[in-house]
Design an enzyme around this catalytic site. Structure first.
Site, PDB file in Angstrom:
ATOM      1  N   SER A 128       1.039  -1.192  -0.095  1.00  0.00           N
ATOM      2  CA  SER A 128      -0.071  -0.091  -0.018  1.00  0.00           C
ATOM      3  C   SER A 128       1.122   1.302   0.015  1.00  0.00           C
ATOM      4  CB  SER A 128      -0.837   0.056   1.380  1.00  0.00           C
ATOM      5  OG  SER A 128      -1.374   1.219   1.386  1.00  0.00           O
ATOM      6  N   TYR A 173      -1.881  -1.336  10.201  1.00  0.00           N
ATOM      7  CA  TYR A 173      -1.842  -1.218   8.768  1.00  0.00           C
ATOM      8  C   TYR A 173      -0.473  -0.900   8.394  1.00  0.00           C
ATOM      9  CZ  TYR A 173      -3.801  -0.881   4.311  1.00  0.00           C
ATOM     10  OH  TYR A 173      -4.014  -1.250   2.704  1.00  0.00           O
TER      11      TYR A 173
END
Ligand SMILES: NC(=O)c1ccc[n+]([C@@H]2O[C@H](COP(=O)([O-])OP(=O)(O)OC[C@H]3O[C@@H](n4cnc5c(N)ncnc54)[C@H](O)[C@@H]3O)[C@@H](O)[C@H]2O)c1
Length: 261
Positions: free
Chosen positions: A146, A159
């Site tokens: 990401s 995350y």
């Protein structure tokens, strides 16, 4: 277009939604046999129906698995090899965002949960798939990182740590396995409109999430969210025989936003 995946077996985790589903559709249109893995069986069934709509001849295996559990990862790899005899491409993609919170409030349980799925799950997948690919002497892996694995986002300890970790795993293994004819890359998407991003916007402002989304994309050079199929095209290219000398790369797909500041 040439069918780049004729006679190839592609394994996709998180295939019951979003980027995994979009990649399955793209690759099936190009002739692949598919092994689709997800925790959500209903999602898998829906993806299967959509795949058969666009590519009715596709040979599909569905496996329910929680990628955070090593024995379930071993099982989805074993089942894929039992059915198809090989694994040519692996989109190691299943992941969650986790709750948004300041670091001091994030909570060790939530941290462990996000790391368990997003980082341990990606490691387990590589561990078992690489054994198969090394014996074959070929293969290609794309890990889902990401832009949150490249820079800080805020309110996403689990995350961010997991996605930085995915990039580390990608680069480390890519260097180990290049000599066996295996290339391993990571993609770093920005905000692509999937169930995960909708959930993220809802965490910011519940029912008003669509308005929040409009504000959210204003800083993006392209002024919009990405579309899952745009990511599907990138992953298909990276898994195909057109990308065999691309190795250890981290490819952003974010409308240019991460280069803006
Ligand atoms: N959508 C984005 O903007 C975006 C941006 C950057 C990175 N990513 C990454 O891309 C990947 C896919 O995201 P998405 O947007 O398609 O999300 P999504 O929520 O639409 O799909 C994720 C899929 O993974 C499955 N899953 C979740 N936990 C699992 C587990 N423990 N075991 C097996 N399957 C599990 C879900 O059931 C779901 O079908 C994730 O790793 C995500 O972090 C997405």
């Amino acid at each position: 277009m040439d069918k780049r995946f004729e006679n190839q077996v592609v394994l996709i985790t998180g295939a019951g939604s979003g980027l995994g589903e979009a990649t399955a559709l793209q690759i099936a249109k190009e002739g692949a046999k598919l092994s689709l893995v997800d925790l959500n069986e209903e999602g898998l069934e829906k993806t299967k129906i959509k795949v058969l709509e666009v590519a009715p001849e596709t040979d599909i295996l569905l496996v329910k698995a929680n990628v955070a559990h090593e024995e379930e990862v071993k099982n989805y790899v074993d089942q894929t090899v039992d059915k198809f005899g090989r694994i040519d491409g692996f989109f190691n993609n299943a992941g969650i965002e986790g709750k948004q919170n300041l670091t001091e409030d994030f909570g060790s349980k939530e941290f462990e949960k996000v790391i368990g799925i997003n980082l341990n799950g990606v490691f387990y997948g590589m561990q078992y798939v690489l054994k198969v690919m090394r014996e074959q002497g070929s293969g290609s892996i794309v890990n889902a990182a990401s832009v949150g694995g490249i820079r800080g986002v805020g309110n996403q300890s689990g995350y961010s740590a997991s996605k930085h970790g995915v990039i580390g795993l990608t680069r480390n293994s890519a260097i180990e396995y290049g000599e066996y004819g295996i290339n391993i890359n990571a993609i770093a998407p920005g905000a692509i409109m999937t169930a995960m991003v909708e959930g993220s916007l809802r965490q910011m402002d519940g029912d008003n999430w669509e308005e929040v989304g409009k504000e959210f994309v204003k800083p993006n050079p392209m002024k919009r969210f990405g579309r899952p199929e745009e990511v599907g095209h990138l992953v298909a290219f990276l898994l195909s025989n057109e990308a065999t000398f691309i190795n250890a790369a981290v490819i952003t797909i974010d409308g240019g936003q991460s280069y803006k500041y």
